[in-house]
Design a protein around this motif. Structure first.
Motif, PDB file in Angstrom:
ATOM      1  N   ASP A 232       0.985  -1.282   0.062  1.00  0.00           N
ATOM      2  CA  ASP A 232       0.114  -0.067   0.029  1.00  0.00           C
ATOM      3  C   ASP A 232       0.961   1.353  -0.225  1.00  0.00           C
ATOM      4  N   LYS A 233       2.145   0.983   0.250  1.00  0.00           N
ATOM      5  CA  LYS A 233       3.002   2.163   0.171  1.00  0.00           C
ATOM      6  C   LYS A 233       3.957   2.477  -1.110  1.00  0.00           C
ATOM      7  N   TYR A 234       4.367   3.783  -1.175  1.00  0.00           N
ATOM      8  CA  TYR A 234       5.252   4.058  -2.387  1.00  0.00           C
ATOM      9  C   TYR A 234       4.501   3.933  -3.688  1.00  0.00           C
ATOM     10  N   ASP A 235       4.758   3.243  -4.602  1.00  0.00           N
ATOM     11  CA  ASP A 235       4.347   3.741  -6.060  1.00  0.00           C
ATOM     12  C   ASP A 235       3.374   2.577  -6.546  1.00  0.00           C
ATOM     13  N   PHE A 236       3.146   1.369  -5.447  1.00  0.00           N
ATOM     14  CA  PHE A 236       2.356   0.311  -5.995  1.00  0.00           C
ATOM     15  C   PHE A 236       0.920   0.744  -6.308  1.00  0.00           C
ATOM     16  N   PRO A 237       0.306   1.751  -5.489  1.00  0.00           N
ATOM     17  CA  PRO A 237      -1.173   2.078  -5.812  1.00  0.00           C
ATOM     18  C   PRO A 237      -1.145   2.974  -7.188  1.00  0.00           C
ATOM     19  N   LEU A 238       0.006   3.575  -7.523  1.00  0.00           N
ATOM     20  CA  LEU A 238       0.199   4.387  -8.987  1.00  0.00           C
ATOM     21  C   LEU A 238       0.198   3.227 -10.084  1.00  0.00           C
ATOM     22  N   LEU A 239       0.852   2.109  -9.559  1.00  0.00           N
ATOM     23  CA  LEU A 239       0.919   1.091 -10.640  1.00  0.00           C
ATOM     24  C   LEU A 239      -0.386   0.455 -10.909  1.00  0.00           C
ATOM     25  N   LEU A 240      -1.216   0.508  -9.762  1.00  0.00           N
ATOM     26  CA  LEU A 240      -2.526  -0.269 -10.170  1.00  0.00           C
ATOM     27  C   LEU A 240      -3.400   0.718 -11.058  1.00  0.00           C
ATOM     28  N   GLU A 241      -3.187   1.853 -10.755  1.00  0.00           N
ATOM     29  CA  GLU A 241      -3.710   3.043 -11.630  1.00  0.00           C
ATOM     30  C   GLU A 241      -3.691   2.816 -13.057  1.00  0.00           C
ATOM     31  N   THR A 242      -2.100   2.691 -13.275  1.00  0.00           N
ATOM     32  CA  THR A 242      -1.668   2.687 -14.552  1.00  0.00           C
ATOM     33  C   THR A 242      -2.101   1.293 -15.296  1.00  0.00           C
ATOM     34  N   LEU A 243      -2.067   0.276 -14.719  1.00  0.00           N
ATOM     35  CA  LEU A 243      -2.541  -0.967 -15.109  1.00  0.00           C
ATOM     36  C   LEU A 243      -4.029  -0.820 -15.569  1.00  0.00           C
ATOM     37  N   GLU A 244      -4.932  -0.281 -14.544  1.00  0.00           N
ATOM     38  CA  GLU A 244      -6.276   0.071 -14.855  1.00  0.00           C
ATOM     39  C   GLU A 244      -6.403   0.619 -16.307  1.00  0.00           C
ATOM     40  N   LYS A 245      -5.669   1.683 -16.370  1.00  0.00           N
ATOM     41  CA  LYS A 245      -5.894   2.384 -17.936  1.00  0.00           C
ATOM     42  C   LYS A 245      -5.450   1.502 -19.007  1.00  0.00           C
TER      43      LYS A 245
END
Length: 410
Positions: A232-245
């Motif tokens: 839940d820290k660092y850039d993993f949430p951003l990775l999820l958002e990117t994969l969603e797109k």
């Protein structure tokens, strides 16, 4: 033209379903919405909408997601594969972890709850037996949906060349800089007074970017800083958002629902995604393989409803297997986690029958206006949808309660 008509009818159906969400328990409140749905079902509309829904559900069930994870020896490939599947090294079917190269050939690791989601642990490009010139052919490049390229220090030249080859062949890749928690810990020990987490992360990111930009001709590459112990820290949430797109809708759904509940935001995303599928499940239940209830002019596919409710528990990690793994990971009795769960599949399957009894009153009001068979099916659809909608709300809240309970032990 027929396909366009189907899509148009389905969109109208979705719009009507949205109106159901704000109505109370008593289906008498649904009178006007049900009338509109029955009107939509005239002149072959029902068959078109039901067929579209059934095909969508079948496509969802059949969707496979295949993730390739590669990188240098000791970069943390196996740890990443375990983390996104909610596993620790000692769990069954966990990818083996070691400081030496443990990946001698491509290894498949299915998700414990969703075997259609498969992670592949690939030997690093340029490791013994996997020279750059034949690497993509050796690892069967074409079968993966996207590539994760992992490093724990600096990305190697051959990693960059691999990214270029992947890009040339029309597939997506993502650079993961792993073990940033270790870097932060080391930096803090080295100079506690001047330590700044934000500054250390910036230096790691800038170093990776400069290293990659020397070799990549494309625009500035995106790098995700992660720790497999703190997803839940660092850039993993951003990775999820990117994969969603980047992923297609069904593959995005498969990926999202397979994730561990790493944050309340992920739980909410799962809930929102599943809500969009509920009307299709309810419609197929009411009109395909539906079995009448004794004494009622209503019917449903009880096996489909039971499976859907059971799957909700798996999607939110509330099934016995997922809870047992989580309990081991936080070193607490599973009973402590189960104690905060308030929803019950058996209770809601039973409530579904009760709601249908209420709906039979409404059926009498409508039968003079529309064919009895259509009225029965629509009432079954509406009451099944309402029941699943409310149950999904409760399961998502249970998942949040379990998440908060786990935080007490961290």
């Amino acid at each position: 033209e027929k396909m366009t008509q189907r899509k148009s009818l389905s969109r109208e159906m979705e719009s009507l379903v949205d109106q159901i969400n704000d109505l109370g328990l008593n289906p008498i409140n649904y009178y006007n919405v049900i009338k509109k749905i029955i009107e939509l079902f005239k002149d072959g509309g029902k068959d078109e909408i039901v067929s579209e829904a059934a095909e969508d559900l079948k496509a969802w069930e059949d969707t496979e997601l295949t993730i390739a994870v590669t990188g240098d020896t000791g970069a943390g490939k196996s740890s990443f594969i375990n983390a996104i599947r909610g596993l620790r090294p000692n769990d069954n079917n966990a990818a083996p972890i070691g400081v030496t190269e443990t990946t001698q050939k491509p290894g498949a690791y299915p998700h414990p709850n969703f075997p259609n989601v498969m992670c592949w642990d690939l030997p690093g490009i340029g490791t013994p037996g996997f020279p750059p010139g034949t690497y993509l052919e050796q690892v069967n490049f074409s079968c993966y949906d996207f590539f994760i390229i992992v490093c724990s220090k600096r990305f190697r030249t051959c990693d960059v060349h691999l990214a270029q080859e992947i890009q040339t062949m029309g597939k997506k890749f993502y650079f993961i800089r792993s073990k940033v928690d270790e870097d932060l810990s080391n930096a803090k020990k080295a100079d506690p007074e001047k330590y700044s987490e934000e500054q250390v992360l910036k230096e790691i990111r800038d170093d990776c970017k400069q290293n990659l930009e020397k070799h990549l001709e494309s625009s500035s590459p995106q790098i995700f800083l992660t720790s497999c112990w703190d997803l839940d820290k660092y850039d993993f949430p951003l990775l999820l958002e990117t994969l969603e797109k980047d992923l297609s809708s069904l593959k995005r759904l498969a990926f999202l629902l397979s994730l561990p509940n790493i944050s309340p935001e992920v739980i909410q995303k799962k809930k929102d995604a599943l809500k969009k599928q509920l009307w299709k499940i309810s419609l197929v239940s009411a009109f395909v393989n539906a079995v009448p209830f004794a004494g009622l002019s209503l019917c449903c596919d009880i096996a489909l409803i039971s499976k859907t409710i059971t799957d909700f528990f798996k999607h939110f990690g509330l099934d016995d297997g997922s809870l047992a793994r989580l309990a081991r990971q936080v070193k607490k009795p599973i009973e402590e986690l189960k104690a905060v769960i308030q929803s019950s599949p058996e209770k809601y399957i039973h409530k579904n029958v009760l709601v249908k009894e209420y709906a039979s009153e409404l059926g009498e009001m409508l039968e003079d206006l529309f064919p009895r068979k259509v009225v029965s099916g629509v009432l079954s659809f509406v009451t099944t949808y309402w029941t699943l909608y409310k149950f999904l709300d409760k399961v998502a809240e249970d998942a949040k309660r379990v998440y908060m309970k786990v935080l007490e032990h961290v």
